[in-house]
Enzyme design. Structure first.
Site, PDB file in Angstrom:
ATOM      1  CB  CYS A 154      64.454  39.737  70.950  1.00 15.34           C
ATOM      2  SG  CYS A 154      64.686  39.609  72.720  1.00 15.34           S
ATOM      3  CG  ASP A 185      60.435  48.095  73.003  1.00 16.39           C
ATOM      4  OD1 ASP A 185      59.673  48.185  72.021  1.00 16.39           O
ATOM      5  OD2 ASP A 185      60.642  47.027  73.594  1.00 16.39           O
TER       6      ASP A 185
END
Ligand SMILES: O=C(O)c1ccccc1N[C@@H]1O[C@H](COP(=O)(O)O)[C@@H](O)[C@H]1O
Length: 200
Positions: free
Chosen positions: A7, A129
């Site tokens: 990412c 996360d």
């Protein structure tokens, strides 16, 4: 085999690196952070991306129309929602795209997280996360092994902890950003190293 998402790509060099090492997913961050890319830049980078690598847009409480426009013009194929987006918001995004947009709902894991409630989410995948590209791990003991929905595991994953994370929690995918950077930019050696570990 576990899938991998890299990412926070923001340069043509980054696209060339992922085209070479071929993760399953890559992410463009459209939220207001140091990794933010403009719609125009993301569109240009997507044109150079290997079509087999799936592009994911990362958003924090964005207007739904921003997401559907990026989907319709081919910049993204999936949306990762990192804010307080509700189940109705996800349902609307799906309806606005004839159910074609694949949605990942990010959850910031804490002691108070009722993870199993997300089994009934309208999202296609969850993403567990610690924050928003913080580079920090969360307490992995919070991961429920009876979670039924496929999930991406994110937050502080790196070459030293990724094998343990995969073996112990069997995520659908792992998602990395900070640990693959040097001085704020993605680094080819680090990406090569993590892809070698994943492909072992
Ligand atoms: O990376 C960002 O700037 C970001 C901003 C807003 C929401 C999410 C963001 N990143 C996501 O964080 C994890 C990976 O984090 P780490 O750096 O490896 O700890 C990944 O899902 C990114 O999409």
């Amino acid at each position: 085999m576990v899938k991998i998402k890299i990412c926070g790509l923001k340069r043509l060099e980054d696209i060339e690196i992922v085209n070479k090492y071929r993760p399953d997913y890559m992410g463009f961050v459209f939220a207001d952070t140091k990794r933010k890319v403009s719609h125009e830049l993301a569109r240009q980078l997507k044109d150079k991306l290997d079509p087999e690598i799936i592009s994911v847009g990362v958003f924090v409480d964005a207007p739904k129309e921003e997401i559907t426009e990026l989907f319709e013009n081919g910049t993204i194929e999936m949306a990762q929602l990192h804010g307080l987006e509700s189940e109705d918001y996800i349902k609307d995004l799906k309806a606005m795209t004839d159910n074609k947009l694949i949605v990942i709902k990010a959850i910031e894991m804490s002691q108070d997280t009722d993870l199993l409630k997300y089994d009934s989410s309208n999202a296609d995948y969850l993403l567990l996360d610690s924050g928003k590209g913080s580079g920090k791990t969360f307490d992995w003991r919070l991961i429920r092994k009876d979670l039924k929905k496929d999930f991406f595991l994110a937050g502080g994953l790196n070459k030293d902890n990724i094998t343990q994370a995969i073996e112990e929690f069997e995520p659908y995918a792992v998602d990395l950003s900070s640990s693959l950077e040097v001085n704020g930019f993605k680094n080819e050696d680090k990406i090569k190293e993590i892809m070698e570990i994943i492909n072992e």
